[in-house]
Design a protein around this motif. Structure first.
Motif, PDB file in Angstrom:
ATOM      1  N   PHE A 166      -4.431  -5.384 -29.231  1.00  0.00           N
ATOM      2  CA  PHE A 166      -4.300  -4.030 -28.683  1.00  0.00           C
ATOM      3  C   PHE A 166      -3.045  -3.324 -29.190  1.00  0.00           C
ATOM      4  O   PHE A 166      -2.585  -2.375 -28.577  1.00  0.00           O
ATOM      5  N   VAL A 198     -22.496  -9.256 -27.807  1.00  0.00           N
ATOM      6  CA  VAL A 198     -21.595  -8.126 -27.991  1.00  0.00           C
ATOM      7  C   VAL A 198     -20.686  -7.978 -26.777  1.00  0.00           C
ATOM      8  O   VAL A 198     -19.484  -7.805 -26.902  1.00  0.00           O
ATOM      9  N   GLN A 199     -21.263  -8.066 -25.582  1.00  0.00           N
ATOM     10  CA  GLN A 199     -20.446  -7.934 -24.369  1.00  0.00           C
ATOM     11  C   GLN A 199     -19.479  -9.085 -24.244  1.00  0.00           C
ATOM     12  O   GLN A 199     -18.342  -8.918 -23.847  1.00  0.00           O
ATOM     13  N   SER A 216     -18.119 -10.803 -26.548  1.00  0.00           N
ATOM     14  CA  SER A 216     -17.161 -10.978 -27.643  1.00  0.00           C
ATOM     15  C   SER A 216     -15.743 -10.633 -27.212  1.00  0.00           C
ATOM     16  O   SER A 216     -14.781 -11.041 -27.842  1.00  0.00           O
ATOM     17  N   LEU A 217     -15.611  -9.891 -26.135  1.00  0.00           N
ATOM     18  CA  LEU A 217     -14.267  -9.576 -25.644  1.00  0.00           C
ATOM     19  C   LEU A 217     -13.573 -10.822 -25.102  1.00  0.00           C
ATOM     20  O   LEU A 217     -12.356 -10.921 -25.087  1.00  0.00           O
ATOM     21  N   ALA A 244     -15.238   8.920 -28.552  1.00  0.00           N
ATOM     22  CA  ALA A 244     -14.531   9.221 -29.804  1.00  0.00           C
ATOM     23  C   ALA A 244     -13.100   8.684 -29.728  1.00  0.00           C
ATOM     24  O   ALA A 244     -12.575   8.151 -30.709  1.00  0.00           O
ATOM     25  N   ARG A 284     -12.107   6.074 -27.997  1.00  0.00           N
ATOM     26  CA  ARG A 284     -12.163   4.621 -28.128  1.00  0.00           C
ATOM     27  C   ARG A 284     -12.261   4.217 -29.597  1.00  0.00           C
ATOM     28  O   ARG A 284     -11.674   3.224 -30.037  1.00  0.00           O
ATOM     29  N   THR A 285     -13.036   4.982 -30.353  1.00  0.00           N
ATOM     30  CA  THR A 285     -13.142   4.683 -31.779  1.00  0.00           C
ATOM     31  C   THR A 285     -11.790   4.813 -32.446  1.00  0.00           C
ATOM     32  O   THR A 285     -11.382   3.954 -33.234  1.00  0.00           O
ATOM     33  N   ARG A 297      -8.927   4.504 -31.149  1.00  0.00           N
ATOM     34  CA  ARG A 297      -8.034   3.446 -30.711  1.00  0.00           C
ATOM     35  C   ARG A 297      -8.309   2.176 -31.483  1.00  0.00           C
ATOM     36  O   ARG A 297      -7.409   1.440 -31.864  1.00  0.00           O
ATOM     37  N   ARG A 298      -9.577   1.927 -31.749  1.00  0.00           N
ATOM     38  CA  ARG A 298      -9.936   0.715 -32.472  1.00  0.00           C
ATOM     39  C   ARG A 298      -9.494   0.785 -33.936  1.00  0.00           C
ATOM     40  O   ARG A 298      -9.350  -0.232 -34.589  1.00  0.00           O
ATOM     41  N   PRO A 314      -8.501  -4.017 -34.455  1.00  0.00           N
ATOM     42  CA  PRO A 314      -9.263  -4.211 -33.235  1.00  0.00           C
ATOM     43  C   PRO A 314      -9.190  -5.630 -32.678  1.00  0.00           C
ATOM     44  O   PRO A 314      -9.755  -5.897 -31.643  1.00  0.00           O
ATOM     45  N   LEU A 315      -8.463  -6.489 -33.370  1.00  0.00           N
ATOM     46  CA  LEU A 315      -8.367  -7.866 -32.897  1.00  0.00           C
ATOM     47  C   LEU A 315      -7.609  -7.906 -31.562  1.00  0.00           C
ATOM     48  O   LEU A 315      -8.002  -8.581 -30.611  1.00  0.00           O
TER      49      LEU A 315
END
Lengths: 314, 541
Positions: free
Chosen positions: B463, B145-146, B148-149, B416, B418-419, B421-422, B460-461
């Protein structure tokens, strides 16, 4: 007596279920995606779906609730989304640390509170009483995180007598190196309960001293300190009830005070879990704390009925 | 007989003052120990220790580049210029002439993990599988998960020989070396030794980095010690020991520094700076790839579709005044990138404070007292890189009022936001919102320029939150991805930035100055223009 105890224990069951329902649903009602905190920016939709499935967040809510409840009952509190450690291994050490701090705070609060309460109860109406009332009202009104910071500035930064943060080497230790870490946070936490105990004890002492039997005791020729013992015995149940509530509240771990002092207890844990949206830790911690509260109230009720024979709860 | 002049409160007072005297006689508290650097982090917990750290940039700073190395790394030794990517565990690399998706990396010889095993190509493939191959026994979801960026463009990898690895990307991607700086190499042998259990490895991790993790207590502290066998003699730590303390509350950090409990704190709050300076603490600042913007919506209902409105809003912000509000701990922005950076380019739109011009542009766009411009921005109360969002937003709201812009806020907590934004401006949750106030980094081209500006990189792919579409930007973004020579790529990126600024793609406000505070006896620190910092040169005297 036994029936009373059994009945109280039975009543606790629906309370526990209700608490668990509220605790579970509150977190899901909060805005934001439960997993957003775990995802770094730019995580692909596949990774997100995968994580969601791994945590069961894709199932309907009632299913999630039942699964969660059953797991909790069997001791599986789940795994933290942030650290991947079992929630139990996060919550229980934190509870232990908060217990240590709360115990110290309760002792200080009891000593301070009963002292002040007795003084003002016995000298009701006098200047001393007014003084103590001002003191205890101030204690109850001061925001304790502010008080904590002020104490840190005075004792840690300016006078360099006590450490500003942390718990020392952790665990239950009586070495001065570790105990010194506890002084400021325990003092900070004790101020509000001390004020509450003082105020409530004052009222109880005044009421007790107005009762008819007090005249009888004096008439019997009892010396002042023996009368005092009677007063204390009559006032005790009220103090115990208040203390029980205060202890339960302290066990909740003041989020603010523990964060100011970086004390690794349940408050610190909750603070981090809230900001990182660590749902399993939040749910597990809140449930454990709520249950503590419920059971301490139960214990206080039982102790009260033992101490005060007038309470007949058949 | 009690109760006359009840001695209890007096007794308590006596007890406390006695305690005070005893304390005064007690041992000296929490003083610096030469050779030991104690750091207070803003994170609430020790970052994940197994290889791909959690806790964002701070995690990489303290648990990534300390304990581990990657194939490449950022050169953090200079303060006066942006850091560049240099070889780390890979000595050299090149993309194939005929197939730009294939890279060959030549690995460094003679590197040992903390557990003594050799670093070879097997370790590289082991670690890529750990992050990307679900069927591999070493696959670790937490690290995946970390990671994946960073690993999104990796398609496949194979060992050519013990010291050569071939990596294939999904598309030609000139930014691969940037991404690899954040993929850290964890020891395969340690994983085997710990019964193939990453949770056990977390207690005793093994990397090739300049520091070794000796022990840690979750949420309380982590102890790192010098790795005297580190393969790069220039980066063997000068300090013997590095202790990390999670301290999320900024006032707690300040108190800890002033009382001598720690030697170094991250992110002191601006209002504490004068006090810290007065107590002779060192305040270190430097520009770094961070900008505080409003990311705008380009949907049909958004007023920002009109470039005049975007320019007007940019010109309406009194950045110098805002910097004063922040105690000088910021620098006015002239675009996404700071002007001293090679990617700044030559924009013709000069972002300054010009309320008259702003009003003129707004009038031209049809706004005025009869038709006021109404905006709703999504903001947060705190968060990584968000600086002091509430006072800053209130300040800008006043600036906007002066030119006839009516700005309302939807205030959320950091997670919230960040969500949101995604999800992108088009999501139902974001309906009617003109923009989102989310800090942005630009340490690599994907995060800083290509991701935000390219229309083929929606969240989210990427920015691109607001569905910004500019054909020139798209063409330059595509070209940048395929320009493999770093200096040539810098030129293309500078052109891309010029297009972004001239088109006033976002509202850019300030760059943070990344303050840190340390005690006077901390020496040797070079604050790089980066989200990451190298602590190996730091000593405590």
């Amino acid at each position: 007596m036994l029936i009373y105890v059994l009945r109280r224990i039975l009543y606790t069951l629906p309370i526990v279920i209700g608490v668990s329902l509220v605790c579970f649903s509150l977190i899901h009602i909060a805005p934001g995606d439960p997993l957003s905190a775990v995802m770094p920016d730019g995580a692909s939709p596949e990774v997100m779906a995968q994580i969601r499935q791994a945590y069961g967040f894709d199932r309907p809510l009632p299913v999630q609730y039942l699964k969660w409840l059953l797991n909790m009952a069997s001791g599986d509190f789940g795994v933290s989304t942030m650290t991947r450690r079992p929630v139990a291994s996060e919550v229980f050490p934190a509870v232990a640390n908060t217990l240590i701090l709360s115990a110290a705070a309760v002792v200080i609060a009891f000593v301070l509170g009963t002292g002040l309460g007795l003084v003002s109860g016995y000298t009701a109406g006098s200047l001393r009483d007014r003084g103590v009332t001002v003191l205890s009202t101030t204690g109850v009104s001061i925001p304790h995180y502010w008080l904590g910071m002020v104490l840190v500035v005075i004792f840690a930064v300016n006078l360099n007598l006590l450490p500003a943060t942390g718990m020392g080497s952790g665990g239950l230790s009586l070495r001065w190196d570790d105990v010194q870490h506890m002084v400021l946070p325990a003092l900070t936490l004790a101020v509000i309960p001390a004020g509450i105990i003082a105020r409530s004890l004052r009222g109880t002492v005044i009421d007790v001293r107005k009762q008819d039997f007090m005249q009888t005791l004096y008439a019997k020729g009892l010396p002042g300190r023996r009368v005092f013992v009677h007063v204390v015995k009559n006032a005790l149940p009220a103090v115990l009830a208040v203390m029980g509530l205060q202890l339960a509240q302290l066990l909740g771990g003041s989020i603010l005070v523990e964060t100011v002092f970086a004390w690794p207890g349940t408050g610190f844990l909750l603070n981090n879990a809230i900001f990182t949206r660590d749902l399993p830790v939040l749910q597990g911690t809140i449930l454990v704390l709520a249950l503590f509260f419920v059971f301490i109230n139960l214990a206080v009720d039982i102790v009260q009925s033992v101490v005060d024979p007038r309470i007949k709860r058949a | 007989m009690i109760r006359r002049g009840c001695s209890k409160p007096l007794a308590s007072a006596a007890l406390l003052s006695g305690l005070g005297l005893a304390l005064a006689a007690g041992p000296a508290l929490a003083q610096s120990k030469p050779g030991t650097l104690r750091v207070a982090m803003t994170a609430g917990d020790i970052p994940l220790t197994t290889g791909e750290p959690s806790q964002g940039g701070e995690g990489i700073r303290f648990m990534g580049i300390t304990v581990y190395d990657g194939l490449t790394r950022w050169d953090l030794s200079k303060a006066d210029r942006p850091p560049v990517i240099v070889p780390d565990l890979a000595e050299s690399w090149a993309v194939h002439d005929d197939d730009k998706k294939v890279w060959t990396f030549r690995l460094r010889r003679g590197v040992k993990f903390h557990d003594g095993s050799e670093f070879t190509a097997d370790a590289v493939t082991f670690n890529f599988d750990k992050l990307l191959t679900k069927s591999a026994p070493q696959y670790d979801e937490a690290q995946a998960v970390q990671g994946s960026l960073w690993d999104g463009s990796l398609a496949s990898w194979r060992k050519i020989d013990d010291y050569t690895v071939e990596i294939t990307t999904k598309q030609p991607d000139a930014n691969l070396p940037y991404a690899l700086a954040n993929i850290f190499m964890s020891s395969p042998r340690r994983w085997e030794e710990m019964g193939r259990d990453w949770n056990k490895v977390a207690q005793k991790p093994s990397g090739t980095g300049p520091w070794r993790l000796e022990s840690f207590k979750p949420r309380e502290r982590a102890d790192l010690v010098r790795n005297a066998n580190h393969w790069d003699p220039a980066r063997i730590p000068k300090s013997e020991r590095l202790i990390l303390y999670p301290m999320p509350d900024s006032n707690t950090r300040v108190a800890a520094l002033l009382s001598g409990q720690v030697d170094w704190v991250e992110a002191p709050p601006p209002d504490a700076i004068p006090r810290l300076r007065q107590q002779k603490m060192q305040i270190v600042t430097n520009i770094y790839p961070h900008v505080w913007p409003y990311q705008l919506s380009f949907l049909d209902d958004s007023p920002f579709r009109d470039v005049r409105v975007r320019k007007a809003a940019n010109l309406a912000i009194d950045r110098e005044g805002l910097v004063k509000l922040l105690g000088g701990l910021a620098v006015p922005a002239k675009g996404q990138i700071d002007p001293s950076h090679p990617w700044f380019g030559r924009p013709s739109f000069d972002i300054t404070y010009d309320p008259k011009e702003a009003m003129r542009l707004l009038a031209e766009a049809g706004y005025g007292p009869k038709k006021p411009l109404r905006l709703t921005m999504i903001i947060s109360t705190s968060g990584s890189g968000q600086m002091q969002p509430l006072p800053m937003n209130e300040f800008i709201k006043e600036n906007f009022k002066d030119v006839g812009i009516d700005m309302e806020f939807e205030v959320l907590d950091w997670e919230a936001l960040r969500t949101r934004r995604r999800l992108g401006a088009w999501a139902p949750e974001n309906k009617g919102r003109s923009g989102i106030n989310n800090s942005t980094a630009y340490w690599d081209p994907d995060i800083g320029l290509i991701g935000p500006a390219a229309s083929f990189m929606p969240v989210p792919l990427g920015f691109n939150w607001g569905r910004y579409k500019n054909d020139k930007a798209d063409a330059l973004a595509t070209k940048a991805k395929q320009t493999f020579d770093p200096k040539e790529q810098d030129k293309v990126l500078a052109e891309l930035h010029t297009v972004m600024v001239d088109d006033a793609m976002w509202l850019w406000v300030v760059h943070d100055l990344n303050p840190r505070a340390m005690r006077p006896n901390v020496k040797g620190f070079v604050q790089a223009q980066s989200w990451f910092q190298d602590l190996t040169s730091v000593t405590v005297e």
